[in-house]
Scaffold this motif. Structure first.
Motif, PDB file in Angstrom:
ATOM      1  N   THR A 149      -3.703 -10.215  11.081  1.00 30.41           N
ATOM      2  CA  THR A 149      -4.335  -8.906  10.872  1.00 30.41           C
ATOM      3  C   THR A 149      -3.439  -8.005  10.027  1.00 30.41           C
ATOM      4  O   THR A 149      -3.900  -7.339   9.090  1.00 30.41           O
ATOM      5  CB  THR A 149      -4.641  -8.258  12.239  1.00 30.41           C
ATOM      6  OG1 THR A 149      -5.631  -9.052  12.908  1.00 30.41           O
ATOM      7  CG2 THR A 149      -5.153  -6.838  12.089  1.00 30.41           C
ATOM      8  N   LEU A 150      -2.153  -8.007  10.342  1.00 29.81           N
ATOM      9  CA  LEU A 150      -1.179  -7.215   9.579  1.00 29.81           C
ATOM     10  C   LEU A 150      -1.186  -7.642   8.106  1.00 29.81           C
ATOM     11  O   LEU A 150      -1.263  -6.800   7.202  1.00 29.81           O
ATOM     12  CB  LEU A 150       0.218  -7.400  10.198  1.00 29.81           C
ATOM     13  CG  LEU A 150       1.385  -6.700   9.511  1.00 29.81           C
ATOM     14  CD1 LEU A 150       1.223  -5.184   9.560  1.00 29.81           C
ATOM     15  CD2 LEU A 150       2.719  -7.097  10.178  1.00 29.81           C
ATOM     16  N   ASP A 151      -1.156  -8.954   7.866  1.00 31.47           N
ATOM     17  CA  ASP A 151      -1.119  -9.459   6.489  1.00 31.47           C
ATOM     18  C   ASP A 151      -2.411  -9.105   5.742  1.00 31.47           C
ATOM     19  O   ASP A 151      -2.364  -8.687   4.574  1.00 31.47           O
ATOM     20  CB  ASP A 151      -0.929 -10.984   6.488  1.00 31.47           C
ATOM     21  CG  ASP A 151       0.430 -11.398   7.041  1.00 31.47           C
ATOM     22  OD1 ASP A 151       1.340 -10.541   7.082  1.00 31.47           O
ATOM     23  OD2 ASP A 151       0.572 -12.581   7.436  1.00 31.47           O
ATOM     24  N   LYS A 152      -3.558  -9.259   6.427  1.00 31.70           N
ATOM     25  CA  LYS A 152      -4.844  -8.965   5.768  1.00 31.70           C
ATOM     26  C   LYS A 152      -4.943  -7.480   5.419  1.00 31.70           C
ATOM     27  O   LYS A 152      -5.412  -7.115   4.339  1.00 31.70           O
ATOM     28  CB  LYS A 152      -6.019  -9.347   6.696  1.00 31.70           C
ATOM     29  CG  LYS A 152      -6.205 -10.840   6.852  1.00 31.70           C
ATOM     30  CD  LYS A 152      -7.350 -11.161   7.797  1.00 31.70           C
ATOM     31  CE  LYS A 152      -8.670 -11.066   7.065  1.00 31.70           C
ATOM     32  NZ  LYS A 152      -9.756 -11.773   7.792  1.00 31.70           N
ATOM     33  N   GLY A 153      -4.503  -6.627   6.333  1.00 27.46           N
ATOM     34  CA  GLY A 153      -4.563  -5.191   6.092  1.00 27.46           C
ATOM     35  C   GLY A 153      -3.643  -4.773   4.953  1.00 27.46           C
ATOM     36  O   GLY A 153      -4.024  -3.967   4.098  1.00 27.46           O
ATOM     37  N   ARG A 154      -2.438  -5.333   4.950  1.00 30.14           N
ATOM     38  CA  ARG A 154      -1.484  -4.978   3.880  1.00 30.14           C
ATOM     39  C   ARG A 154      -2.009  -5.360   2.510  1.00 30.14           C
ATOM     40  O   ARG A 154      -1.797  -4.653   1.520  1.00 30.14           O
ATOM     41  CB  ARG A 154      -0.141  -5.665   4.144  1.00 30.14           C
ATOM     42  CG  ARG A 154       0.674  -4.926   5.187  1.00 30.14           C
ATOM     43  CD  ARG A 154       2.035  -5.541   5.348  1.00 30.14           C
ATOM     44  NE  ARG A 154       2.892  -4.686   6.165  1.00 30.14           N
ATOM     45  CZ  ARG A 154       3.929  -5.108   6.870  1.00 30.14           C
ATOM     46  NH1 ARG A 154       4.263  -6.403   6.850  1.00 30.14           N
ATOM     47  NH2 ARG A 154       4.646  -4.271   7.571  1.00 30.14           N
ATOM     48  N   GLU A 155      -2.708  -6.499   2.439  1.00 26.46           N
ATOM     49  CA  GLU A 155      -3.266  -6.939   1.164  1.00 26.46           C
ATOM     50  C   GLU A 155      -4.272  -5.904   0.642  1.00 26.46           C
ATOM     51  O   GLU A 155      -4.303  -5.598  -0.557  1.00 26.46           O
ATOM     52  CB  GLU A 155      -3.932  -8.306   1.361  1.00 26.46           C
ATOM     53  CG  GLU A 155      -4.462  -8.910   0.076  1.00 26.46           C
ATOM     54  CD  GLU A 155      -5.347 -10.120   0.356  1.00 26.46           C
ATOM     55  OE1 GLU A 155      -5.134 -10.814   1.367  1.00 26.46           O
ATOM     56  OE2 GLU A 155      -6.278 -10.345  -0.447  1.00 26.46           O
ATOM     57  N   GLN A 156      -5.085  -5.335   1.529  1.00 31.03           N
ATOM     58  CA  GLN A 156      -6.079  -4.337   1.099  1.00 31.03           C
ATOM     59  C   GLN A 156      -5.393  -3.033   0.673  1.00 31.03           C
ATOM     60  O   GLN A 156      -5.840  -2.385  -0.275  1.00 31.03           O
ATOM     61  CB  GLN A 156      -7.101  -4.077   2.207  1.00 31.03           C
ATOM     62  CG  GLN A 156      -7.884  -5.317   2.637  1.00 31.03           C
ATOM     63  CD  GLN A 156      -8.522  -6.056   1.474  1.00 31.03           C
ATOM     64  OE1 GLN A 156      -8.925  -5.453   0.471  1.00 31.03           O
ATOM     65  NE2 GLN A 156      -8.603  -7.380   1.581  1.00 31.03           N
ATOM     66  N   VAL A 157      -4.333  -2.660   1.358  1.00 35.88           N
ATOM     67  CA  VAL A 157      -3.584  -1.453   0.969  1.00 35.88           C
ATOM     68  C   VAL A 157      -2.969  -1.669  -0.420  1.00 35.88           C
ATOM     69  O   VAL A 157      -3.010  -0.776  -1.276  1.00 35.88           O
ATOM     70  CB  VAL A 157      -2.516  -1.118   2.028  1.00 35.88           C
ATOM     71  CG1 VAL A 157      -1.599   0.000   1.541  1.00 35.88           C
ATOM     72  CG2 VAL A 157      -3.195  -0.723   3.346  1.00 35.88           C
ATOM     73  N   ARG A 158      -2.443  -2.864  -0.670  1.00 39.84           N
ATOM     74  CA  ARG A 158      -1.887  -3.181  -1.997  1.00 39.84           C
ATOM     75  C   ARG A 158      -2.950  -3.079  -3.081  1.00 39.84           C
ATOM     76  O   ARG A 158      -2.664  -2.698  -4.211  1.00 39.84           O
ATOM     77  CB  ARG A 158      -1.315  -4.616  -2.007  1.00 39.84           C
ATOM     78  CG  ARG A 158       0.172  -4.699  -1.681  1.00 39.84           C
ATOM     79  CD  ARG A 158       0.748  -6.056  -2.096  1.00 39.84           C
ATOM     80  NE  ARG A 158       0.102  -7.183  -1.448  1.00 39.84           N
ATOM     81  CZ  ARG A 158       0.433  -7.635  -0.226  1.00 39.84           C
ATOM     82  NH1 ARG A 158       1.415  -7.085   0.442  1.00 39.84           N
ATOM     83  NH2 ARG A 158      -0.216  -8.649   0.298  1.00 39.84           N
ATOM     84  N   ARG A 159      -4.218  -3.394  -2.732  1.00 42.88           N
ATOM     85  CA  ARG A 159      -5.308  -3.315  -3.714  1.00 42.88           C
ATOM     86  C   ARG A 159      -5.733  -1.878  -3.987  1.00 42.88           C
ATOM     87  O   ARG A 159      -6.594  -1.634  -4.843  1.00 42.88           O
ATOM     88  CB  ARG A 159      -6.525  -4.100  -3.233  1.00 42.88           C
ATOM     89  CG  ARG A 159      -6.327  -5.601  -3.251  1.00 42.88           C
ATOM     90  CD  ARG A 159      -7.548  -6.309  -2.672  1.00 42.88           C
ATOM     91  NE  ARG A 159      -8.739  -6.103  -3.478  1.00 42.88           N
ATOM     92  CZ  ARG A 159      -9.987  -6.352  -3.069  1.00 42.88           C
ATOM     93  NH1 ARG A 159     -10.192  -6.782  -1.852  1.00 42.88           N
ATOM     94  NH2 ARG A 159     -11.003  -6.152  -3.869  1.00 42.88           N
ATOM     95  N   GLY A 160      -5.195  -0.924  -3.241  1.00 39.48           N
ATOM     96  CA  GLY A 160      -5.470   0.489  -3.528  1.00 39.48           C
ATOM     97  C   GLY A 160      -6.369   1.176  -2.528  1.00 39.48           C
ATOM     98  O   GLY A 160      -6.752   2.331  -2.735  1.00 39.48           O
ATOM     99  N   PHE A 161      -6.756   0.486  -1.455  1.00 38.80           N
ATOM    100  CA  PHE A 161      -7.610   1.127  -0.459  1.00 38.80           C
ATOM    101  C   PHE A 161      -6.799   2.052   0.439  1.00 38.80           C
ATOM    102  O   PHE A 161      -5.731   1.687   0.922  1.00 38.80           O
ATOM    103  CB  PHE A 161      -8.323   0.074   0.401  1.00 38.80           C
ATOM    104  CG  PHE A 161      -9.403  -0.666  -0.330  1.00 38.80           C
ATOM    105  CD1 PHE A 161     -10.658  -0.089  -0.493  1.00 38.80           C
ATOM    106  CD2 PHE A 161      -9.166  -1.922  -0.871  1.00 38.80           C
ATOM    107  CE1 PHE A 161     -11.659  -0.764  -1.177  1.00 38.80           C
ATOM    108  CE2 PHE A 161     -10.156  -2.597  -1.555  1.00 38.80           C
ATOM    109  CZ  PHE A 161     -11.406  -2.022  -1.708  1.00 38.80           C
ATOM    110  N   ARG A 162      -7.360   3.260   0.679  1.00 43.54           N
ATOM    111  CA  ARG A 162      -6.690   4.224   1.565  1.00 43.54           C
ATOM    112  C   ARG A 162      -7.105   4.008   3.017  1.00 43.54           C
ATOM    113  O   ARG A 162      -6.500   4.555   3.929  1.00 43.54           O
ATOM    114  CB  ARG A 162      -7.034   5.644   1.136  1.00 43.54           C
ATOM    115  CG  ARG A 162      -6.345   6.055  -0.155  1.00 43.54           C
ATOM    116  CD  ARG A 162      -6.645   7.525  -0.441  1.00 43.54           C
ATOM    117  NE  ARG A 162      -7.533   7.663  -1.587  1.00 43.54           N
ATOM    118  CZ  ARG A 162      -8.303   8.725  -1.813  1.00 43.54           C
ATOM    119  NH1 ARG A 162      -8.324   9.723  -0.958  1.00 43.54           N
ATOM    120  NH2 ARG A 162      -9.054   8.788  -2.880  1.00 43.54           N
ATOM    121  N   GLY A 163      -8.169   3.264   3.198  1.00 45.14           N
ATOM    122  CA  GLY A 163      -8.636   2.982   4.555  1.00 45.14           C
ATOM    123  C   GLY A 163      -9.008   1.522   4.694  1.00 45.14           C
ATOM    124  O   GLY A 163      -9.423   0.884   3.725  1.00 45.14           O
TER     125      GLY A 163
END
Ligand code: MG
Length: 405
Positions: A149-163
């Protein structure tokens, strides 16, 4: 000039393998409507074969007619005609439960067609004078472990998502302590300032105690909402959870397959966020009315969408002009099929927001060429006579090439 609906074609598309994960982008039911040579496209968020059947099934009785009976040959000159056709479907197919899902894709295609004819985006046909930017959150499934879950979430933050919204998976089915570990991993992934949303995927049925057992950890990680904690019509359970929460709000609405279900969630379920899927509730018209209903009651409207950018554009139209309803679900890890449905995508702009297109209709084009590989071929035979024989997406592709050349 009067247009009449000449044809409604359904294209059943799917990935080579459809798994048990809660990912609705594994198949798709695209709808193409023609009226006097004009074309519009829509998409149902539903079981494709069951939805096709609801269009062509022999009538059972006067209030259980196939959806086709209320659509083919109808006049289509204005948004009022779409409303009128929707009322016909509601009345003539009131005992056919799949009708709303089937009609949703058709209704979206009717708006797309009308927008293209009038050279206006659908949101303008709905009466909005501009489309406001929305802040998208990435919608992903919980990992099997907190680390995943941590890895999946970090990937989305790297893509520019704020949420980021995490949902389904094993969440809610194990112990509250397991869920707390998952929630803390999710917060760590989005960072202190990120927006965190949690989707329980109806896991607790109507069991309010099970949901209340997770309330402290949801509030400890500052989740904005807990989505679909219960079955869609368990309004009391929704309201009890909402009454016990201090900071987290209850969200729901994607399962609404009519406007009344959406209103009931607001009035009796006490949700703070109303999430509507235009591909299920009956299309853009009812979603638009649900958005205005929420707006008038200080409930925040949010689109629900997990599939293609055609569905994403359709889901943005109903609240495009509502400035203060600024959150947008954005399918962050769809299957390749969903990405291939349109020739271009509603990308995030430099400030990380997304806006309903300015182009006519839904503002997206279907990539028929790219979809040939996903075709499922369906033939429905009644008494030895074919009542449905799959139209071929390849034929659409070559027809459109002829027009273009
Ligand atoms: Mg959900």
């Amino acid at each position: 000039m009067t247009m009449r609906i000449d044809s409604v074609d359904f294209f059943y598309l799917s990935m080579p393998t459809v798994t048990l994960e809660a990912d609705g982008s594994q198949d798709a039911l695209l709808v193409r409507v023609t009226a006097d040579g004009h074309v519009g496209w829509g998409e149902c968020e539903a079981s494709p074969l069951a939805s096709i059947a609801a269009f062509v099934a022999p009538r059972s009785h006067g209030a259980c007619q196939p959806v086709s009976a209320s659509v083919i040959g109808e006049r289509l000159d204005s948004p009022d005609d779409i409303l009128r056709i929707a009322a016909l479907v509601q009345h003539n197919s009131m005992d056919l439960l799949q009708a709303a899902h089937t009609f949703s894709g058709i209704e979206i295609a009717l708006w797309d067609l009308l927008g293209r004819v009038r050279e206006e985006p659908v949101w303008r046909l709905l009466g909005y004078d501009r489309a406001h930017a929305k802040t998208p959150y990435a919608s992903v499934l919980f990992g099997d472990t907190p680390q995943e879950t941590l890895d999946k979430g970090r990937e989305q933050v790297r893509r520019g998502f704020r949420g980021v919204k995490f949902g389904w998976g094993a969440f809610g089915a194990g112990s509250p302590a397991d869920d707390a570990d998952q929630l803390h991993a999710a917060r760590e992934a989005v960072g202190e300032d990120g927006l965190l949303f949690v989707d329980a995927g109806q896991v607790w049925g109507s069991d309010t105690d099970a949901a209340l057992a997770r309330l402290a950890s949801l509030e400890a990680v500052r989740a904005t909402w807990i989505e679909e904690p219960f079955e869609a019509s368990e309004y009391d359970a929704h309201a009890r959870l909402a009454a016990s929460a201090r900071t987290v709000r209850v969200a729901g609405g994607e399962a609404s397959h009519n406007e009344a279900m959406a209103r009931n969630l607001v009035d009796y379920g006490k949700v703070g966020f109303l999430q509507i899927d235009t591909g299920r509730i009956g299309g853009i018209g009812p979603a638009h009315r649900a958005a205005r209903y929420a707006d008038a009651r200080e409930v925040t409207f949010v689109n629900h969408t997990f599939t293609s950018h055609l569905a994403l554009s359709a889901s943005l139209q109903p609240y495009a002009g509502l400035e203060h309803h600024a959150i947008c679900e954005y399918p962050a890890e769809p299957k390749q099929l969903a990405l291939d449905i349109t020739t271009h995508h509603l990308a995030l702009d430099e400030s990380g927001t997304v806006t309903a297109p300015e182009r006519p209709g839904l503002g997206v084009d279907v990539d028929a060429d790219a979809l040939m590989q996903y075709e499922r071929v369906i033939d429905i035979v009644v008494d030895g006579r074919s009542v449905f024989d799959s139209p071929r997406i390849g034929a659409i592709a070559s027809a459109e090439r002829r027009i273009a050349s």
